[in-house]
Design a protein around this motif. Structure first.
Motif, PDB file in Angstrom:
ATOM      1  N   UNK A 155       0.833  -1.210   0.000  1.00 47.38           N
ATOM      2  CA  UNK A 155       0.000   0.000   0.000  1.00 47.38           C
ATOM      3  C   UNK A 155       0.864   1.254   0.000  1.00 47.38           C
ATOM      4  N   UNK A 156       1.940   1.221   0.782  1.00 49.92           N
ATOM      5  CA  UNK A 156       2.850   2.369   0.800  1.00 49.92           C
ATOM      6  C   UNK A 156       3.496   2.568  -0.556  1.00 49.92           C
ATOM      7  N   UNK A 157       3.809   1.486  -1.249  1.00 51.51           N
ATOM      8  CA  UNK A 157       4.404   1.606  -2.582  1.00 51.51           C
ATOM      9  C   UNK A 157       3.414   2.249  -3.545  1.00 51.51           C
ATOM     10  N   UNK A 158       2.137   1.848  -3.481  1.00 53.29           N
ATOM     11  CA  UNK A 158       1.120   2.464  -4.348  1.00 53.29           C
ATOM     12  C   UNK A 158       1.008   3.956  -4.069  1.00 53.29           C
ATOM     13  N   UNK A 159       0.953   4.305  -2.797  1.00 51.84           N
ATOM     14  CA  UNK A 159       0.854   5.726  -2.452  1.00 51.84           C
ATOM     15  C   UNK A 159       2.101   6.485  -2.878  1.00 51.84           C
ATOM     16  N   UNK A 160       3.248   5.855  -2.753  1.00 54.51           N
ATOM     17  CA  UNK A 160       4.494   6.474  -3.176  1.00 54.51           C
ATOM     18  C   UNK A 160       4.487   6.711  -4.682  1.00 54.51           C
ATOM     19  N   UNK A 161       4.031   5.722  -5.445  1.00 51.76           N
ATOM     20  CA  UNK A 161       3.966   5.870  -6.905  1.00 51.76           C
ATOM     21  C   UNK A 161       3.027   7.003  -7.315  1.00 51.76           C
TER      22      UNK A 161
END
Length: 94
Positions: A72-78
């Motif tokens: 989820x953090x990776x999606x938000x980061x992207x």
């Protein structure tokens, strides 16, 4: 003991990616309408379509419950990086 839920979708594999591409295209067109700059359509479309496509694909294939906090953090980061690239491109063109 935890109960495992099995999700079965009637949507074919790859539908989430196609929906993500459509969302990215709409975001690019809206950006062109608002700013009037055609050069931003590629940057906005790519920055929105990739995370949206990944998100919808995992949701449609029933892997949403298995998703970890790190993903989820990776999606938000992207999405955040996409927005930053959008503003950089916008201010460079202006």
């Amino acid at each position: 003991m935890e109960r495992q839920e099995i999700y079965k979708t009637r949507i074919f594999k790859g539908a989430g990616i196609l929906i993500g591409l459509a969302v990215g295209l709409v975001a690019g067109i809206v950006t062109v309408v608002i700013t009037g700059i055609m050069g931003l359509i590629g940057a906005v479309s790519a920055s929105v379509a990739v995370p949206a496509g990944i998100y919808f694909e995992t949701k449609f294939q029933g892997k949403q419950k298995e998703q970890k906090a790190k993903e989820r953090r990776i999606y938000l980061w992207l999405i955040g990086v996409g927005l930053i690239l959008f503003f950089i491109c916008y201010f460079l063109v202006k």
